[in-house]
Design an enzyme around this catalytic site. Sequence first.
Site, PDB file in Angstrom:
ATOM      1  N   SER A   1       0.825  -1.204   0.000  1.00 51.55           N
ATOM      2  CA  SER A   1       0.000   0.000   0.000  1.00 51.55           C
ATOM      3  C   SER A   1       0.859   1.254   0.000  1.00 51.55           C
ATOM      4  O   SER A   1       1.962   1.269   0.516  1.00 51.55           O
ATOM      5  CB  SER A   1      -0.911   0.028   1.221  1.00 51.55           C
ATOM      6  OG  SER A   1      -1.676   1.218   1.194  1.00 51.55           O
TER       7      SER A   1
ATOM      8  N   LYS B   1      -4.814  -6.595   3.288  1.00 51.12           N
ATOM      9  CA  LYS B   1      -4.762  -5.499   2.301  1.00 51.12           C
ATOM     10  C   LYS B   1      -6.171  -5.222   1.768  1.00 51.12           C
ATOM     11  O   LYS B   1      -6.559  -4.061   1.578  1.00 51.12           O
ATOM     12  CB  LYS B   1      -3.804  -5.848   1.152  1.00 51.12           C
ATOM     13  CG  LYS B   1      -3.773  -4.802   0.042  1.00 51.12           C
ATOM     14  CD  LYS B   1      -3.259  -3.469   0.541  1.00 51.12           C
ATOM     15  CE  LYS B   1      -3.525  -2.240  -0.288  1.00 51.12           C
ATOM     16  NZ  LYS B   1      -3.712  -2.255  -1.682  1.00 51.12           N
TER      17      LYS B   1
ATOM     18  N   HIS C   1      -7.869  -3.335   4.395  1.00 55.13           N
ATOM     19  CA  HIS C   1      -7.307  -1.970   4.357  1.00 55.13           C
ATOM     20  C   HIS C   1      -8.057  -1.151   3.314  1.00 55.13           C
ATOM     21  O   HIS C   1      -8.459  -0.015   3.546  1.00 55.13           O
ATOM     22  CB  HIS C   1      -5.813  -2.060   4.024  1.00 55.13           C
ATOM     23  CG  HIS C   1      -5.164  -0.779   3.585  1.00 55.13           C
ATOM     24  ND1 HIS C   1      -5.394  -0.213   2.339  1.00 55.13           N
ATOM     25  CD2 HIS C   1      -4.304   0.064   4.210  1.00 55.13           C
ATOM     26  CE1 HIS C   1      -4.700   0.908   2.239  1.00 55.13           C
ATOM     27  NE2 HIS C   1      -4.031   1.094   3.347  1.00 55.13           N
ATOM     28  N   ASN C   2      -8.259  -1.765   2.156  1.00 52.80           N
ATOM     29  CA  ASN C   2      -8.944  -1.042   1.089  1.00 52.80           C
ATOM     30  C   ASN C   2     -10.417  -0.810   1.414  1.00 52.80           C
ATOM     31  O   ASN C   2     -10.986   0.211   1.035  1.00 52.80           O
ATOM     32  CB  ASN C   2      -8.803  -1.796  -0.239  1.00 52.80           C
ATOM     33  CG  ASN C   2      -7.416  -1.635  -0.828  1.00 52.80           C
ATOM     34  OD1 ASN C   2      -6.494  -1.212  -0.149  1.00 52.80           O
ATOM     35  ND2 ASN C   2      -7.249  -1.972  -2.089  1.00 52.80           N
TER      36      ASN C   2
ATOM     37  N   GLU D   1     -10.323   2.075   3.490  1.00 53.54           N
ATOM     38  CA  GLU D   1     -10.010   3.204   2.583  1.00 53.54           C
ATOM     39  C   GLU D   1     -11.280   3.678   1.858  1.00 53.54           C
ATOM     40  O   GLU D   1     -11.544   4.885   1.779  1.00 53.54           O
ATOM     41  CB  GLU D   1      -8.955   2.733   1.574  1.00 53.54           C
ATOM     42  CG  GLU D   1      -8.561   3.729   0.508  1.00 53.54           C
ATOM     43  CD  GLU D   1      -7.611   3.094  -0.527  1.00 53.54           C
ATOM     44  OE1 GLU D   1      -6.560   2.559  -0.128  1.00 53.54           O
ATOM     45  OE2 GLU D   1      -7.937   3.120  -1.734  1.00 53.54           O
TER      46      GLU D   1
HETATM   47  C1  6PG Z   1      -3.127   1.404  -1.743  1.00 56.73           C
HETATM   48  C2  6PG Z   1      -4.425   1.565  -2.454  1.00 56.73           C
HETATM   49  C3  6PG Z   1      -4.393   0.997  -3.826  1.00 56.73           C
HETATM   50  C4  6PG Z   1      -5.659   1.378  -4.603  1.00 56.73           C
HETATM   51  C5  6PG Z   1      -6.688   0.291  -4.513  1.00 56.73           C
HETATM   52  C6  6PG Z   1      -8.106   0.744  -4.517  1.00 56.73           C
HETATM   53  O1  6PG Z   1      -3.205   0.891  -0.653  1.00 56.73           O
HETATM   54  O2  6PG Z   1      -2.092   1.805  -2.271  1.00 56.73           O
HETATM   55  O3  6PG Z   1      -5.432   0.895  -1.732  1.00 56.73           O
HETATM   56  O4  6PG Z   1      -4.170  -0.368  -3.709  1.00 56.73           O
HETATM   57  O5  6PG Z   1      -6.125   2.575  -4.165  1.00 56.73           O
HETATM   58  O6  6PG Z   1      -6.453  -0.527  -5.595  1.00 56.73           O
HETATM   59  O7  6PG Z   1      -8.461   1.080  -5.774  1.00 56.73           O
HETATM   60  P1  6PG Z   1      -9.940   1.344  -6.287  1.00 56.73           P
HETATM   61  O8  6PG Z   1     -10.419   2.554  -5.566  1.00 56.73           O
HETATM   62  O9  6PG Z   1      -9.690   1.620  -7.736  1.00 56.73           O
HETATM   63  O10 6PG Z   1     -10.759   0.130  -6.060  1.00 56.73           O
END
Ligand code: 6PG
Length: 462
Positions: A131, A185, A188-189, A192
Amino acid sequence: MSPEREGRYRLGLLGLGVMGSALARNLIRREIPTALYSVSQKEREAHSLLEGPCVVCGTIGEFVGALERPRKIFLMILAGEPVDEMIQTLLPLLDPGDVLMDGGNSHYRDTERRCRLCREKGIGYLGIGVSGGEKGALTGPSLMAGGDRCAWEQAGPLLTQIAAFHRGKPCCGYVAEGGSGHYVKMAHNGIEYAILELIAETVCYLRGEAGLSPDQTGAVLERWNRGVLGSYLMEISARVIRKRDGDQTPLVDRILDVAGQKGTGRWSEEEAAARGVPTPSIYGALMARNLSGQNMLREEGAAAFPCTAQKGPLLTEEELEQALSLAVFLAYSQGFELIARAGKEEGWRINLRGLAGIWGDGCIIRGRILDRISESGFTGEKPLLFEPAFSDLRSGEAALRRLTSAAALAGDCFPAFGGALFYYDGYRTGRMPVFFIQALRDCFGAHTYRRTDREGSFHTEW
Ligand code: 6PG
């Protein structure tokens, strides 16, 4: 390859797209002798002038031959079939004891399958969550490794050298066996997704309801970034909101409200649904992206269904900060809850506070709150929401309630804030309405119910 180069390079990096290229530069800057390869001739050529302890190999055989043994190969290629194809190409060229690592956003079940396949051939396999985007890969990403422990013993020291450092510790670590690195991960997303949507909803409130200009909004976000909300995403939000187009129009006002996605947010929700974990903020964020794609219908709906909007009293800047702080905290709580449940069910012994440390810097969701999680007594037995150390954030409850009701009255679609309140209220509701669902299920389908006053399963002729 000249014989003096054979077996000389400590790491092989395969894939020289945006992320691979940035990682290559990171490795070289840290003086780690690295062999580079890409199936794309264009990418190989683009790196041919890289200076430092590296070689760009012309063929995969040359690439494998250039590596010291046991070989360590880091794949930075597109997740999905390309990873399977590359493993099939590499396996006959490798020897027992070599280590393969996948740094893409692979699905953890694919990683587990690949782990098993490689183990049969004596090859160590690690699925690594990377990430930090391009910049993180270049200057120090957060690295979450899962898979064979022996493979980690081999490759961990190299990975640690290229990772971010936070408070004297590397933001890189071994999570657990199997697909756990890619699982965390994915979560994590998911977090995010929720935080991005929460910030976007807050920006809409500040601009739309509070009537602030982009610069004023940026100033508010900057102020918040100095407090409990301090984080990478808050920092870039303050910058992004102020950005002007050539004619001084705020650039964000010209960006189409249709959000892309590559799948990890959806996987988080699929996992949460399959494991019965409540993650309504992540769900809200995902649905917001899904609904964003219906932009033609949304425009039609906006004209067809006028809103009887009621303006409630405006929240103060401090109240908004409290509401956002609590909602962000609850997004972490949901992500960690998902990881804790999967850890239990999959037999992964994940150190959740250690994971907060791995996310301490380098990754997209890095922020002050992660330091607090690392330092708390959090074990995952109960959701993070219950941790005594976060009573200051829980006290934002009244503000979160005011914000979600103000949004509902105004007709603003704020699913991430709504999800946060759902999660919070869900965990503070002693008796949920679902008792009535149980009665109805038993009435129409004899599904039985449990009672509050006696053990056992009961059925009633209603
Ligand atoms: C990271 C990010 C990266 C990317 C994801 C989400 O941790 O560097 O999470 O992996 O932002 O792929 O992408 P999307 O928003 O396109 O689903």
